[in-house]
Design an enzyme around this catalytic site. Structure first.
Site, PDB file in Angstrom:
ATOM      1  N   ASP A 160      40.686  23.773  31.263  1.00 26.22           N
ATOM      2  CA  ASP A 160      40.819  23.977  32.719  1.00 26.22           C
ATOM      3  C   ASP A 160      41.823  25.071  33.067  1.00 26.22           C
ATOM      4  OD1 ASP A 160      39.116  21.739  33.118  1.00 26.22           O
ATOM      5  OD2 ASP A 160      40.833  20.416  32.858  1.00 26.22           O
ATOM      6  N   HIS A 195      33.493  24.755  34.196  1.00 29.25           N
ATOM      7  CA  HIS A 195      34.118  26.001  34.634  1.00 29.25           C
ATOM      8  C   HIS A 195      33.771  26.160  36.109  1.00 29.25           C
ATOM      9  CE1 HIS A 195      34.775  27.255  30.597  1.00 29.25           C
ATOM     10  NE2 HIS A 195      33.546  27.590  30.328  1.00 29.25           N
TER      11      HIS A 195
HETATM   12  P1  GDP Z   1      37.919  26.504  33.020  1.00 32.40           P
HETATM   13  O1  GDP Z   1      37.136  25.341  32.540  1.00 32.40           O
HETATM   14  O2  GDP Z   1      38.959  26.958  32.051  1.00 32.40           O
HETATM   15  O3  GDP Z   1      37.039  27.630  33.471  1.00 32.40           O
HETATM   16  O4  GDP Z   1      38.737  26.027  34.301  1.00 32.40           O
HETATM   17  P2  GDP Z   1      38.262  25.168  35.565  1.00 32.40           P
HETATM   18  O5  GDP Z   1      37.150  25.837  36.246  1.00 32.40           O
HETATM   19  O6  GDP Z   1      38.103  23.735  35.203  1.00 32.40           O
HETATM   20  O7  GDP Z   1      39.600  25.213  36.437  1.00 32.40           O
HETATM   21  C1  GDP Z   1      40.111  26.355  36.971  1.00 32.40           C
HETATM   22  C2  GDP Z   1      40.125  26.186  38.495  1.00 32.40           C
HETATM   23  O8  GDP Z   1      41.100  27.029  39.040  1.00 32.40           O
HETATM   24  C3  GDP Z   1      38.826  26.577  39.166  1.00 32.40           C
HETATM   25  O9  GDP Z   1      38.628  25.764  40.295  1.00 32.40           O
HETATM   26  C4  GDP Z   1      39.058  28.026  39.575  1.00 32.40           C
HETATM   27  O10 GDP Z   1      38.287  28.416  40.697  1.00 32.40           O
HETATM   28  C5  GDP Z   1      40.513  27.976  39.905  1.00 32.40           C
HETATM   29  N1  GDP Z   1      41.256  29.208  39.638  1.00 32.40           N
HETATM   30  C6  GDP Z   1      41.131  30.048  38.562  1.00 32.40           C
HETATM   31  N2  GDP Z   1      42.072  31.016  38.632  1.00 32.40           N
HETATM   32  C7  GDP Z   1      42.801  30.763  39.744  1.00 32.40           C
HETATM   33  C8  GDP Z   1      43.941  31.391  40.335  1.00 32.40           C
HETATM   34  O11 GDP Z   1      44.500  32.359  39.822  1.00 32.40           O
HETATM   35  N3  GDP Z   1      44.440  30.832  41.477  1.00 32.40           N
HETATM   36  C9  GDP Z   1      43.879  29.738  42.063  1.00 32.40           C
HETATM   37  N4  GDP Z   1      44.437  29.273  43.185  1.00 32.40           N
HETATM   38  N5  GDP Z   1      42.809  29.125  41.539  1.00 32.40           N
HETATM   39  C10 GDP Z   1      42.279  29.624  40.388  1.00 32.40           C
END
Ligand code: GDP
Length: 424
Positions: free
Chosen positions: A13, A41
């Site tokens: 995440d 994601h």
């Molecule tokens: P992944 O599985 O590693 O792709 O991560 P997830 O999707 O589970 O969690 C990342 C969350 O953080 C998602 O809801 C993204 O839209 C959000 N996100 C990613 N980068 C940023 C950021 O720089 N700032 C903010 N506020 N949200 C972010």
């Protein structure tokens, strides 16, 4: 040729999907090489907001070929549901832009049941599984008791193979767990309802990748979860059942000869963890609630509230080392803007001594976090796109992490949107 892996450094995440979505612009092929649909994601771009579980995050870019490699747990039912959902949002999925390895094993309907039954048996000792059948799937894969996706092209052989597996698996379901046995009719329905739907996308992706590589195409490997959930290097047994590390990308993708020159490790500006197991830097109460709310830390697949804490330098440094990361993308820095003082877990206290080495998993339960504080910046940074425009305290936070984890922070993400990025 040029190959890059985007991997998680912590518990998952971290925002890998967001980074893959951004970087696919420069790549021709995106390959998921391990794991299944048990995590998510979240990707936000001009086409909308998407929760991807199994589909590679390159599916939004025209001309990018997306591959589910042989190392992935292909669950036809969940995959088809996800494909329908994404297609209903006007994203085109065709056998040209989505290819499923014929050597990928299929997650069978009983894998989900077995996951649930085992968690119930374990009661308060449960692993915190997402109950998507991933652990039973991988154990069966290594026992060679699964079906390869390519077997769908050999119906007679498939029926005989499934009949053998059915007989074997019903022994476990009925005798070990006292559950209902599966029937061949149920499996035939499963083939008809789901496997037939994904069949047009199944092909020899190994040959495709070898050709693409020979033609000089740029290949991006996309991981699920993070270093601390790696089956071999993570917090055993609270890991997933596959290798989340970049070293597995060549094997799980179908391009075993690949040289992964660039490994981009995604690190969140603070820590989150879903599920059970030791989480040394965990915060509780009001402090935790505030951070969880600020970062909207609820699982993309399960909706579960994530456990939260400050960035854990000890775990992150270890994560960087086992991934062999060559650069870091630090995400969600904007989330910390509300804090006057930013807590950082700098070392662990174990057996009365401070250590900066990540301990053996069993010793993690006795480790306590040593917390220090860095200055906050006290303003919204989500609109900033240049490093020199970041407040000094925010720059210092990034530089401090960079020095402590020993890896260059090339990207600083300040929002979930594709362009909310600072490239150094
Ligand atoms: P992944 O599985 O590693 O792709 O991560 P997830 O999707 O589970 O969690 C990342 C969350 O953080 C998602 O809801 C993204 O839209 C959000 N996100 C990613 N980068 C940023 C950021 O720089 N700032 C903010 N506020 N949200 C972010």
């Amino acid at each position: 040729m040029s190959a890059c892996a985007i991997v998680g450094i912590n518990w998952g995440d971290e925002g890998k999907g967001r980074m893959v979505d951004l970087l696919t612009e420069e790549y021709d092929v995106v390959v998921r090489y391990q794991g299944g649909g048990n995590a998510g994601h979240t990707v936000i771009n001009e086409k909308g907001k998407f929760a991807l579980h199994l589909l590679p995050s390159g599916i939004f870019r025209d001309g990018v070929v997306n591959i589910l490699g042989n190392g992935v747990a292909v669950d036809p039912q969940n995959l088809w549901a996800e494909m329908e959902e994404v297609m209903s949002q006007n994203v085109s999925l065709t056998p040209e832009n989505l290819k499923i390895s014929d050597r990928a094993s299929l997650l069978l309907p009983w894998h989900r049941d077995l996951d649930e039954l085992e968690e119930q048996r374990l009661k308060d000792k449960k692993f915190g599984s997402t109950k998507q059948g991933i652990a039973p799937f991988y154990s069966d894969k290594y026992q060679k008791k699964t079906v390869l996706a390519g077997e769908l092209f050999y119906p007679e052989h498939l029926t005989a193979h499934l009949a053998d597996l059915l007989e074997w698996k019903n022994l476990t379901l009925t005798k070990v767990y006292g559950a209902k046995p599966y029937t061949m009719e149920a499996l035939k329905e499963w083939i008809h309802d789901y496997c037939e739907k994904i069949k047009p996308y199944i092909c020899d992706t190994g040959a495709f990748l070898r050709d693409a590589n020979a033609e000089g195409k740029k290949i991006l490997f996309e991981a699920q979860l993070g270093s601390l959930r790696d089956l071999d290097y993570g917090i055993h047994p609270y890991t997933t059942s596959s290798n989340t590390t970049a070293a597995y990308a060549p094997i799980g993708s179908g391009l075993p000869s690949a040289k992964v020159e660039e490994i981009i490790g995604v690190v969140k500006a603070y820590s989150t963890c879903v599920g059970e197991g030791p989480f040394v830097c965990e915060m509780f109460g009001d402090e935790a609630d505030k951070l969880r709310k600020a970062g909207f830390e609820y699982g993309a697949k399960t909706g579960r509230a994530r456990r939260v804490g400050p960035i854990d330098i000890v775990a992150t440094r270890y994560g960087v080392e086992v991934q062999g990361a060559t650069a870091i993308a630090l995400t969600k820095l904007d989330v910390l803007s509300y804090l006057d003082k930013i807590p950082v877990c700098v070392r662990y206290l174990l057996d009365g001594k401070e250590t900066d080495r990540f301990p053996f998993p069993v010793a993690l339960s006795d480790s306590k976090p040593v917390i220090e504080y860095l200055d906050g910046w006290g303003c919204d940074i989500s609109k900033i796109r240049k490093w020199e425009d970041l407040p000094k305290a925010a720059q210092e936070y990034v530089l401090y992490i960079e020095k402590e984890i020993g890896c260059y922070i090339k990207y600083v993400s300040v929002g979930p949107e594709r362009d909310s990025i600072i490239i150094r």
